[in-house]
Structure formats: C-alpha cells, structure tokens
Design a protein around this motif. Structure first.
Motif, PDB file in Angstrom:
ATOM      1  N   GLY A  90       0.823  -1.205   0.000  1.00 10.39           N
ATOM      2  CA  GLY A  90       0.000   0.000   0.000  1.00 10.39           C
ATOM      3  C   GLY A  90       0.852   1.248   0.000  1.00 10.39           C
ATOM      4  O   GLY A  90       0.615   2.190  -0.771  1.00 10.39           O
ATOM      5  N   ARG A  91       1.887   1.274   0.840  1.00 10.13           N
ATOM      6  CA  ARG A  91       2.779   2.423   0.885  1.00 10.13           C
ATOM      7  C   ARG A  91       3.505   2.593  -0.457  1.00 10.13           C
ATOM      8  O   ARG A  91       3.706   3.703  -0.933  1.00 10.13           O
ATOM      9  N   ASP A  92       3.879   1.481  -1.030  1.00  6.23           N
ATOM     10  CA  ASP A  92       4.581   1.506  -2.313  1.00  6.23           C
ATOM     11  C   ASP A  92       3.705   2.132  -3.398  1.00  6.23           C
ATOM     12  O   ASP A  92       4.155   2.981  -4.175  1.00  6.23           O
ATOM     13  N   GLU A 115       1.988  13.443   3.049  1.00  9.33           N
ATOM     14  CA  GLU A 115       1.700  13.725   4.460  1.00  9.33           C
ATOM     15  C   GLU A 115       1.016  12.539   5.122  1.00  9.33           C
ATOM     16  O   GLU A 115       1.302  12.208   6.279  1.00  9.33           O
ATOM     17  N   LYS A 116       0.131  11.883   4.379  1.00  8.40           N
ATOM     18  CA  LYS A 116      -0.533  10.683   4.916  1.00  8.40           C
ATOM     19  C   LYS A 116       0.510   9.592   5.204  1.00  8.40           C
ATOM     20  O   LYS A 116       0.464   8.950   6.256  1.00  8.40           O
ATOM     21  N   LEU A 117       1.432   9.403   4.271  1.00 10.36           N
ATOM     22  CA  LEU A 117       2.473   8.395   4.461  1.00 10.36           C
ATOM     23  C   LEU A 117       3.357   8.748   5.656  1.00 10.36           C
ATOM     24  O   LEU A 117       3.795   7.866   6.394  1.00 10.36           O
ATOM     25  N   ARG A 118       3.607  10.032   5.843  1.00 12.06           N
ATOM     26  CA  ARG A 118       4.456  10.439   6.977  1.00 12.06           C
ATOM     27  C   ARG A 118       3.748  10.186   8.302  1.00 12.06           C
ATOM     28  O   ARG A 118       4.361   9.746   9.274  1.00 12.06           O
ATOM     29  N   GLN A 119       2.463  10.458   8.357  1.00  9.68           N
ATOM     30  CA  GLN A 119       1.711  10.243   9.591  1.00  9.68           C
ATOM     31  C   GLN A 119       1.631   8.766   9.960  1.00  9.68           C
ATOM     32  O   GLN A 119       1.575   8.418  11.142  1.00  9.68           O
ATOM     33  N   ASN A 123       8.749   3.488  11.081  1.00 13.22           N
ATOM     34  CA  ASN A 123      10.182   3.263  11.258  1.00 13.22           C
ATOM     35  C   ASN A 123      10.974   4.262  10.427  1.00 13.22           C
ATOM     36  O   ASN A 123      10.423   5.000   9.602  1.00 13.22           O
ATOM     37  N   SER A 124      12.267   4.289  10.633  1.00 16.59           N
ATOM     38  CA  SER A 124      13.119   5.269   9.970  1.00 16.59           C
ATOM     39  C   SER A 124      13.204   5.041   8.471  1.00 16.59           C
ATOM     40  O   SER A 124      13.449   5.983   7.706  1.00 16.59           O
ATOM     41  N   ASP A 125      13.007   3.821   8.028  1.00 17.75           N
ATOM     42  CA  ASP A 125      12.983   3.533   6.589  1.00 17.75           C
ATOM     43  C   ASP A 125      11.798   4.232   5.941  1.00 17.75           C
ATOM     44  O   ASP A 125      11.922   4.855   4.879  1.00 17.75           O
ATOM     45  N   HIS A 126      10.629   4.119   6.567  1.00 19.40           N
ATOM     46  CA  HIS A 126       9.441   4.806   6.057  1.00 19.40           C
ATOM     47  C   HIS A 126       9.672   6.312   5.985  1.00 19.40           C
ATOM     48  O   HIS A 126       9.339   6.960   4.979  1.00 19.40           O
ATOM     49  N   LEU A 127      10.235   6.880   7.037  1.00 18.44           N
ATOM     50  CA  LEU A 127      10.455   8.316   7.087  1.00 18.44           C
ATOM     51  C   LEU A 127      11.429   8.764   6.007  1.00 18.44           C
ATOM     52  O   LEU A 127      11.245   9.811   5.373  1.00 18.44           O
ATOM     53  N   THR A 128      12.471   7.980   5.762  1.00 20.55           N
ATOM     54  CA  THR A 128      13.431   8.310   4.712  1.00 20.55           C
ATOM     55  C   THR A 128      12.746   8.371   3.357  1.00 20.55           C
ATOM     56  O   THR A 128      12.947   9.303   2.569  1.00 20.55           O
ATOM     57  N   THR A 129      11.909   7.390   3.069  1.00 19.75           N
ATOM     58  CA  THR A 129      11.197   7.349   1.795  1.00 19.75           C
ATOM     59  C   THR A 129      10.288   8.553   1.631  1.00 19.75           C
ATOM     60  O   THR A 129      10.229   9.169   0.559  1.00 19.75           O
ATOM     61  N   VAL A 130       9.575   8.912   2.686  1.00 19.89           N
ATOM     62  CA  VAL A 130       8.659  10.056   2.620  1.00 19.89           C
ATOM     63  C   VAL A 130       9.427  11.350   2.381  1.00 19.89           C
ATOM     64  O   VAL A 130       9.007  12.202   1.590  1.00 19.89           O
ATOM     65  N   LEU A 131      10.551  11.521   3.050  1.00 21.60           N
ATOM     66  CA  LEU A 131      11.339  12.738   2.880  1.00 21.60           C
ATOM     67  C   LEU A 131      11.843  12.878   1.445  1.00 21.60           C
ATOM     68  O   LEU A 131      11.859  13.982   0.887  1.00 21.60           O
ATOM     69  N   TYR A 132      12.263  11.773   0.837  1.00 21.13           N
ATOM     70  CA  TYR A 132      12.685  11.836  -0.558  1.00 21.13           C
ATOM     71  C   TYR A 132      11.511  12.152  -1.474  1.00 21.13           C
ATOM     72  O   TYR A 132      11.662  12.856  -2.478  1.00 21.13           O
ATOM     73  N   LEU A 133      10.353  11.642  -1.144  1.00 19.23           N
ATOM     74  CA  LEU A 133       9.157  11.946  -1.932  1.00 19.23           C
ATOM     75  C   LEU A 133       8.819  13.433  -1.832  1.00 19.23           C
ATOM     76  O   LEU A 133       8.568  14.100  -2.848  1.00 19.23           O
ATOM     77  N   GLN A 134       8.799  13.970  -0.610  1.00 17.06           N
ATOM     78  CA  GLN A 134       8.511  15.387  -0.433  1.00 17.06           C
ATOM     79  C   GLN A 134       9.551  16.260  -1.139  1.00 17.06           C
ATOM     80  O   GLN A 134       9.211  17.263  -1.764  1.00 17.06           O
ATOM     81  N   LEU A 359       9.486   9.268  15.774  1.00 19.14           N
ATOM     82  CA  LEU A 359      10.163   9.477  14.497  1.00 19.14           C
ATOM     83  C   LEU A 359      10.432  10.960  14.265  1.00 19.14           C
ATOM     84  O   LEU A 359      11.489  11.334  13.764  1.00 19.14           O
ATOM     85  N   ASP A 360       9.474  11.796  14.609  1.00 18.79           N
ATOM     86  CA  ASP A 360       9.662  13.240  14.433  1.00 18.79           C
ATOM     87  C   ASP A 360      10.844  13.737  15.244  1.00 18.79           C
ATOM     88  O   ASP A 360      11.500  14.717  14.866  1.00 18.79           O
TER      89      ASP A 360
END
Length: 390
Positions: A90-92, A115-119, A123-134, A359-360
């Motif tokens: 789903g995240r993918d 923003e939905k994915l960030r919320q 884990n830090s892997d998820h956050l890394t992916t979201v930051l690259y997306l943003q 995570l924040d």
C-alpha cells in the motif's frame, strides 16, 4: 511380582522395523521463463494476487515511459484489489501515485499523499522514503526553501550520507538568486486540488484535468525504494549512498521560472550573502570529507562517481574565495564527528521501529535548528574575521 510403574515394555519395541524407501533421483526443476513485458497481455487468471501484480507492473512500465496518467490509473486499480492488511505494498503504491500526480501538475494531491504516508510511518525507513518523496515534489515546484528543509531532515536522519550534503549545498546556492527573482513561485502557490481526489486514490480521479510535465522531455527513472542497508567498514558511511543519490533525480531540480538546471553547469556563488555562502561551502566540505572516507572501499563506477563528485566540490569550494584559515576551520567543524568506528556502528544499526511522535524526534524541526547545529560557529568566526578588516 508387581511391576514398577514406568518399567513395562512398549509393544512397539517388538515390532519389525519398516525399511525406508531409498531416495530416488530428484525431479528435474524447470524454472518458469517469462517473456518480456508478459504482464501487458490480457489477464486470464482469477487470482487476485496475480492480477494485482500484473497491474502494478503495468503501472511501473507506464511510469518509465512517462505515461503518467496511465500509470496513475493502473496504481488506482491496484488499490481497489489490495487487501487492507498489505501495508507494505500500500505504501509503495501510494508513493507511486504521488510521483505521478506531481508530474501531472497536481502537487497539492501529491503532498497530501506524502503527508498521509508520513503520519503512518512506523520506522526510519518509512520516514526516509517520505522525505525523498517530499523533496522530489518541492523540487518540481521550484520551492527551494522547503527543499532545503527536506534535505536537512534527511541529513539529520543520515548524517554520513555524502550525496545528501552535496545536494543540500547545491540547493543553498540556488536559493540566493531565486529569492531576488520576481518569477519565483510562492511556496504555497500550488495549483488547486481536484475535488474528486481522495487519498489513497481510487478510480474516481481518472478524468481529472491535468497539466503534464512530459514536455520537459527528460527521461525519468522509476521510483526507488530506499531501505537502510547493513554495510561494513568505511562503506557504512554511504548508507543509502548510491541509490539515494540517484533517487534525487526522480524529479529535475527547477530554477525560478521553471527552467531546468543542468547539474554539470557550475553554479555561481551569490555575492554578499555570508550566511548562504557559509552554509553552502560547509555542506560541500562535509560532503567531500565523507566521500574521502569511503573512497578506499569503492571500485568501478561507484568510485568513478565518487571521484567526479570530489572534483566538482573542489571547484565549488575554490569559488567561494574563503581564506585558508577559514577553510581549515570549516573542515574541522564539519568533520569533528566523522570517526570510522562511529560510522561503522551506524551502518550496522537496525531500522528504528517507533511511533510517529518518536520518528519526528529523529529529525530537526526547523531550518534554524539545523543551521545553529552545523553552521553557526563557522559564521561567527567569518564575521569576526571580516570585521578585523581582512
């Protein structure tokens, strides 16, 4: 005579042993061979998992061909079949949709998904992916200040990644001329969202009006997952290194007015802006120190890209015109935590699985917080040096 409990014999002891069949030759294994783009053929299977896989592959192929509207529709179809428990896929798919939307000139909806994915990151892997997306979305808009914040948060999460530091320095340099340009887009001036759109997407968004970015005629790479790897020795300094560096090119960085920036063109250093000059130069120096740390562990094209990046950084650092004393201070301050043993420990660290609030806490909350941490000491030294008449 009475028998003691537990001393009686089992009948099975007196049974004849059955001879085990001798193993015969192993059956011949024939690997399944798939024709190129086999998933483009008509779907005959009734298996939801196979149908889901086919549609995902079709979406990825359409994205690579820059057919972003078609890719968006395929990803939307995937979500209709996706089980609610399959969070990973789903995240993918949501990330893939966001990248399509950004290319279609619908950044508000893309940022909504991000923003939905960030919320929902755990884990830090998820956050890394979201930051690259943003970061990719902000760069496609030419929103340099928000791009800087996204890069600073990536650096906070992965302080030993040289590519992030190099990219941060380059965006700092673009910030100077962009601030004075009347054509710079406002940070909140995103096109209006399609009222039919909901995140996660469904097929209701298929006919929404769009402004295609395909006219830029820039070949794009498919979206890439950025999973923290476990590396050894000095190579741990480039955690996510090569893939992250390539992932930054998922969207071209834009100058004010929408002109595409060729990364091979030497960027002019803004005059009269001490703060931007210090921030950019310090980031370049930090990047070079990290490249030098991992250089001995690299070969082939990885080493070639490393050395090329160091050459580019060397030219940029010289262009700032800082005194030798100042450059020595910058190197000292930006490299004080670069210890091989410490870097090695970080490379072996596991992905941090925590809640959203925790995570924040792993990333900086503001640009000021980051710059106070890394650049303030250097800026104060340069101002003192300049006030003395040098």
């Amino acid at each position: 005579m009475e028998e003691f409990m537990g001393a009686e014999f089992e009948d099975s002891l007196f049974e004849e042993r059955r001879e085990r069949p001798r193993p015969g030759p192993a059956p011949t294994y024939t690997a399944k061979a798939c024709e190129p783009q086999w998933f483009c053929e008509k779907i005959t299977s009734k298996d939801d998992v196979e149908i889901l896989t086919v549609k995902k592959f079709r979406g990825d192929l359409a994205y690579r061909k820059q057919e972003f509207q078609k890719a968006l529709q395929e990803y939307s179809n995937c979500l209709e079949l996706l089980p609610a428990t399959n969070f990973s896929m789903g995240r993918d798919i949501w990330e893939s949709q966001a990248r399509c939307l950004a290319h279609l000139g619908r950044p508000r909806e893309a940022l909504s998904i991000a923003e939905k994915l960030r919320q929902e990151a755990t884990n830090s892997d998820h956050l890394t992916t979201v930051l690259y997306l943003q970061l990719a979305i902000y760069q496609s808009l030419g929103a340099l200040e928000k791009s800087i914040l996204a890069l600073q948060q990536l650096v906070s999460l992965h302080p030993f990644n040289p590519w992030n530091w190099k990219k941060l320095a380059e965006v700092y340099l673009r910030l100077g001329p962009a601030k004075s340009s009347p054509s710079s887009p406002p940070l909140n001036g995103f096109p209006s969202a399609d009222p039919t759109f909901r995140a996660p997407l469904t097929s209701s968004g298929r006919d929404a009006p769009s402004r295609s970015l395909e006219s830029q005629n820039r070949p794009d790479r498919p979206r890439t997952r950025f999973s923290p790897g476990v590396e050894s020795g000095k190579a741990a300094a480039s955690c996510h290194g090569q893939e992250m560096e390539e992932g930054l090119t998922g969207f071209p960085g834009l100058l004010a007015g929408g002109n595409q920036l060729d990364s091979t063109v030497k960027i002019r250093v803004p005059e009269g802006s001490t703060e931007i000059r210090v921030n950019a130069c310090s980031s370049f120096v930090r990047s070079r120190l990290l490249f030098q740390l991992i250089e001995s562990q690299q070969t082939s094209f990885a080493l070639e890209k490393n050395l090329k990046a160091q050459e580019e950084i060397e030219e940029q650092v010289k262009a700032f015109g800082f005194e030798e004393e100042t450059l020595l201070l910058i190197s000292e301050v930006m490299g004080e935590d670069i210890i091989p043993e410490k870097v090695k420990d970080e490379g072996h660290a596991e992905v941090k699985c925590v809640g959203s609030a925790a995570l924040d806490a792993l990333v900086i909350a503001s640009v000021k917080e980051f710059e106070d941490r890394w650049f303030r000491k250097i800026e104060e030294h340069i101002r003192t040096f300049e006030n003395r008449g040098h």
